[in-house]
Design a protein around this motif. Structure first.
Motif, PDB file in Angstrom:
ATOM      1  N   LEU A 435       0.721  -1.233   0.004  1.00 24.22           N
ATOM      2  CA  LEU A 435       0.022   0.122   0.173  1.00 24.22           C
ATOM      3  C   LEU A 435       0.877   1.402   0.034  1.00 24.22           C
ATOM      4  O   LEU A 435       0.542   2.304  -0.510  1.00 24.22           O
ATOM      5  CB  LEU A 435      -0.822  -0.190   1.218  1.00 24.22           C
ATOM      6  N   LEU A 436       1.852   1.212   0.942  1.00 24.64           N
ATOM      7  CA  LEU A 436       2.842   2.388   0.647  1.00 24.64           C
ATOM      8  C   LEU A 436       3.531   2.694  -0.460  1.00 24.64           C
ATOM      9  O   LEU A 436       3.722   3.789  -0.784  1.00 24.64           O
ATOM     10  CB  LEU A 436       3.825   2.210   2.076  1.00 24.64           C
ATOM     11  N   GLU A 437       3.726   1.582  -1.240  1.00 23.79           N
ATOM     12  CA  GLU A 437       4.430   1.671  -2.548  1.00 23.79           C
ATOM     13  C   GLU A 437       3.337   2.272  -3.555  1.00 23.79           C
ATOM     14  O   GLU A 437       3.790   3.234  -4.289  1.00 23.79           O
ATOM     15  CB  GLU A 437       4.990   0.202  -2.971  1.00 23.79           C
ATOM     16  N   ALA A 438       2.292   1.840  -3.365  1.00 23.89           N
ATOM     17  CA  ALA A 438       1.416   2.484  -4.313  1.00 23.89           C
ATOM     18  C   ALA A 438       1.044   4.078  -3.832  1.00 23.89           C
ATOM     19  O   ALA A 438       0.927   4.809  -4.950  1.00 23.89           O
ATOM     20  CB  ALA A 438      -0.194   1.732  -4.161  1.00 23.89           C
ATOM     21  N   TYR A 439       0.935   4.372  -2.577  1.00 23.45           N
ATOM     22  CA  TYR A 439       0.862   5.720  -2.282  1.00 23.45           C
ATOM     23  C   TYR A 439       1.858   6.587  -2.657  1.00 23.45           C
ATOM     24  O   TYR A 439       1.582   7.737  -3.283  1.00 23.45           O
ATOM     25  CB  TYR A 439       0.949   5.632  -0.732  1.00 23.45           C
ATOM     26  N   HIS A 440       3.191   6.126  -2.607  1.00 19.54           N
ATOM     27  CA  HIS A 440       4.337   6.886  -3.172  1.00 19.54           C
ATOM     28  C   HIS A 440       4.439   6.790  -4.584  1.00 19.54           C
ATOM     29  O   HIS A 440       5.404   7.530  -5.181  1.00 19.54           O
ATOM     30  CB  HIS A 440       5.608   6.473  -2.455  1.00 19.54           C
ATOM     31  N   GLY A 441       3.782   5.926  -5.275  1.00 23.81           N
ATOM     32  CA  GLY A 441       3.868   5.604  -6.844  1.00 23.81           C
ATOM     33  C   GLY A 441       2.730   6.156  -7.554  1.00 23.81           C
ATOM     34  O   GLY A 441       2.228   7.282  -7.761  1.00 23.81           O
ATOM     35  N   ARG A 442       2.040   5.196  -7.857  1.00 25.08           N
ATOM     36  CA  ARG A 442       0.826   5.520  -8.839  1.00 25.08           C
ATOM     37  C   ARG A 442      -0.273   6.127  -8.350  1.00 25.08           C
ATOM     38  O   ARG A 442      -0.899   6.953  -8.938  1.00 25.08           O
ATOM     39  CB  ARG A 442       0.256   4.103  -9.388  1.00 25.08           C
ATOM     40  N   TRP A 443      -0.287   6.025  -7.024  1.00 28.07           N
ATOM     41  CA  TRP A 443      -1.514   6.935  -6.132  1.00 28.07           C
ATOM     42  C   TRP A 443      -1.128   8.502  -6.109  1.00 28.07           C
ATOM     43  O   TRP A 443      -1.738   9.356  -5.825  1.00 28.07           O
ATOM     44  CB  TRP A 443      -1.799   6.491  -4.807  1.00 28.07           C
ATOM     45  N   GLY A 444       0.243   8.817  -6.369  1.00 26.60           N
ATOM     46  CA  GLY A 444       0.568  10.207  -6.351  1.00 26.60           C
ATOM     47  C   GLY A 444       0.220  10.903  -4.984  1.00 26.60           C
ATOM     48  O   GLY A 444      -0.451  11.897  -4.822  1.00 26.60           O
ATOM     49  N   GLY A 445       0.365   9.981  -3.797  1.00 25.49           N
ATOM     50  CA  GLY A 445       0.017  10.485  -2.563  1.00 25.49           C
ATOM     51  C   GLY A 445      -1.421  10.870  -2.238  1.00 25.49           C
ATOM     52  O   GLY A 445      -1.684  11.384  -1.139  1.00 25.49           O
ATOM     53  N   ASP A 446      -2.204  10.256  -2.908  1.00 23.90           N
ATOM     54  CA  ASP A 446      -3.666  10.326  -2.495  1.00 23.90           C
ATOM     55  C   ASP A 446      -4.251   8.986  -2.202  1.00 23.90           C
ATOM     56  O   ASP A 446      -4.582   8.117  -3.156  1.00 23.90           O
ATOM     57  CB  ASP A 446      -4.238  10.772  -3.855  1.00 23.90           C
ATOM     58  N   VAL A 447      -4.607   9.094  -0.686  1.00 24.72           N
ATOM     59  CA  VAL A 447      -4.903   7.782  -0.335  1.00 24.72           C
ATOM     60  C   VAL A 447      -6.324   7.136  -0.708  1.00 24.72           C
ATOM     61  O   VAL A 447      -6.783   5.956  -0.720  1.00 24.72           O
ATOM     62  CB  VAL A 447      -4.962   7.555   1.222  1.00 24.72           C
TER      63      VAL A 447
END
Length: 456
Positions: A435-447
């Motif tokens: 989840l943290l990898e996605a947050y810092h990557g493809r989610w662009g910091g948007d939970v």
């Protein structure tokens, strides 16, 4: 004035012990129970819904009744549903919980879970709600979380801030998966309690899935597990006395007697029948000296209710509750009971697991608990990598499930439910780290993307 229940008062301390003894079952009668909580959210706003209103929790509980669930009321509000030995209950912040029936196999549990999720999705889709399986509410603050109308929760909400800094978070913002398993005798309970308590942090690490608070990383892989370290020291933790000589039903009863009470339930009393006894002593209750009910003696239902207010990592009632895992997706709801059935319901596996942990010190147990919440499968304990211990634990469980040989359709045993846990342990990367990898990557910091990708 409170109405007294028509029930025989407890006459001796032996009755407290007999309550636990009555849980002893021959192996042929052992069952597995699974419980899981999930967060409900509005599909448009992602907010946690209130109880009332056409798009609220009450509407969910009413909608599910079309599937044969019978309502349970408190002060005119639907607070739970019952069907075939299972229940749907209402957690303090509106978390939706299925407490499954005691079932013979993990296959049965996964079928029960699947049916439940299909039913809740059918109702939720009609009123614009969704469900998310993680361990800690990822976006909303305490004040933004609606509180459900249940009498015992009013008492707990008032008491929690007096004894810990995160108790209200526990109530309103956590979600878990649990597994319940039987024991055949006091000696069997003791060994199962010790093994499962020692390994509970390993389950915490494998299931760690709560790295966000109010939209940002919180510094933990399991914020849910961290919450329990500052909820109420009187009723939480690793229970070091479980590993001491002389532990048994009597010792656990003494521990329970020393845990301050929350309430006494008397039908007809205000506040849903819950009388505030927070901070008072069950020992005083046994003497007829409880300030909340002077002159009255408890009955065995009062004892059973009190036991539900203890929150250690493993809890003893008439069975053992495994309490160390974050909420998660459907696959991990099935995986947790498979893990514990493989270890605790096969004698060879149970003894192998004990051989692995019996040399650990009390300091090791506490260190591992904190480590699991913070760093997951990384780190060392008792001279071994945590990841290595997790893999050995899973191998022990898999062999136990093979020997159980409970087949679905006459072909497939229960070992497949451990597959996702093996992937986690072999990689050393917990669900929270993904989840943290996605947050810092493809989610662009948007939970908020979590609600789309990880909803049921």
């Amino acid at each position: 004035m409170a109405l007294k229940e028509i029930s025989k008062p407890i006459e001796s301390h032996d009755e407290l012990i007999a309550y636990f003894e009555s849980g002893c079952k021959p192996r042929k009668d052992w069952r597995i129970g699974a419980e899981h909580e999930k967060f409900v959210f509005d599909l448009k706003t992602l907010r946690r819904p209130s109880y009332e209103g056409p798009y609220g929790i009450k509407a969910m509980l009413e909608g599910l009744q079309r599937f044969g669930w019978a309502p349970v009321f408190e002060d005119g509000n639907v607070i739970a549903l019952l069907r075939d030995g299972a229940s749907v209950s209402l957690e303090p912040g509106g978390q939706f919980e299925l407490s499954g029936a005691p079932l013979e196999t993990v296959h049965d549990i996964c079928n029960e879970t699947g049916q439940h999720l299909e039913e809740v999705k059918a109702v939720a889709s009609e009123i614009g709600l969704g469900f998310l399986g993680v361990g800690f509410s990822p976006l909303w603050t305490r004040t933004e979380t609606p509180v459900m109308p249940k009498g015992r929760y009013n008492i707990m909400r008032s008491y929690m801030p007096k004894v810990g800094g995160l108790g209200l978070d526990m109530m309103l913002r956590t979600s878990t998966i649990q597994a319940n398993l039987d024991y055949s005798s006091e000696a069997d309970m003791i060994l199962k309690f010790r093994v499962s308590l020692a390994l509970q942090p390993i389950a915490t690490a494998l299931f760690a899935c709560s790295p966000f608070t109010e939209g940002k990383p919180n510094g933990f892989l399991s914020a849910r597990a961290n919450v329990w370290t500052d909820t109420d020291a009187d009723r939480t933790g690793m229970l070091g006395f479980v590993f001491e000589d002389g532990f048994g039903f009597e010792r656990y009863a003494q521990y329970a007697l020393d845990v301050p009470m929350y309430f006494v339930k008397r039908y007809g009393a205000p506040n849903g029948g819950y009388i505030d006894a927070s901070g008072q002593s069950f020992r005083s209750f046994l003497k007829g000296e409880l300030p909340a009910l002077p002159g009255e003696l408890p009955n065995i239902d009062d004892w059973a209710d009190h036991l539900t207010t203890l929150f250690p990592e493993v809890r003893l009632k008439k069975y053992l509750e495994m309490r160390g895992a974050d909420g998660g997706p459907w696959s991990r709801i099935c995986a947790l009971p498979a893990l514990w059935a493989g270890i605790l319901y096969d004698q060879t596996s149970l003894e192998a697991a004990w051989d692995m942990v019996k040399g650990w010190s009390l300091e090791n147990h506490d260190t591992l608990r904190g480590m699991a919440a913070k760093t997951g499968l990384k780190g060392m304990i008792a001279g071994r990598p945590v990841q290595e211990i997790a893999l050995e634990t899973l191998n022990i469980a898999r062999e136990g499930l093979k020997r159980r040989n409970r087949l679905s359709g006459g072909m497939v045993d229960e070992t497949g439910y451990l597959s996702e846990l093996f992937e986690i342990a072999e990689s050393g990367i917990t669900p929270a780290e993904h989840l943290l990898e996605a947050y810092h990557g493809r989610w662009g910091g948007d939970v908020s993307h979590l609600y789309g990708e990880y909803a049921y």
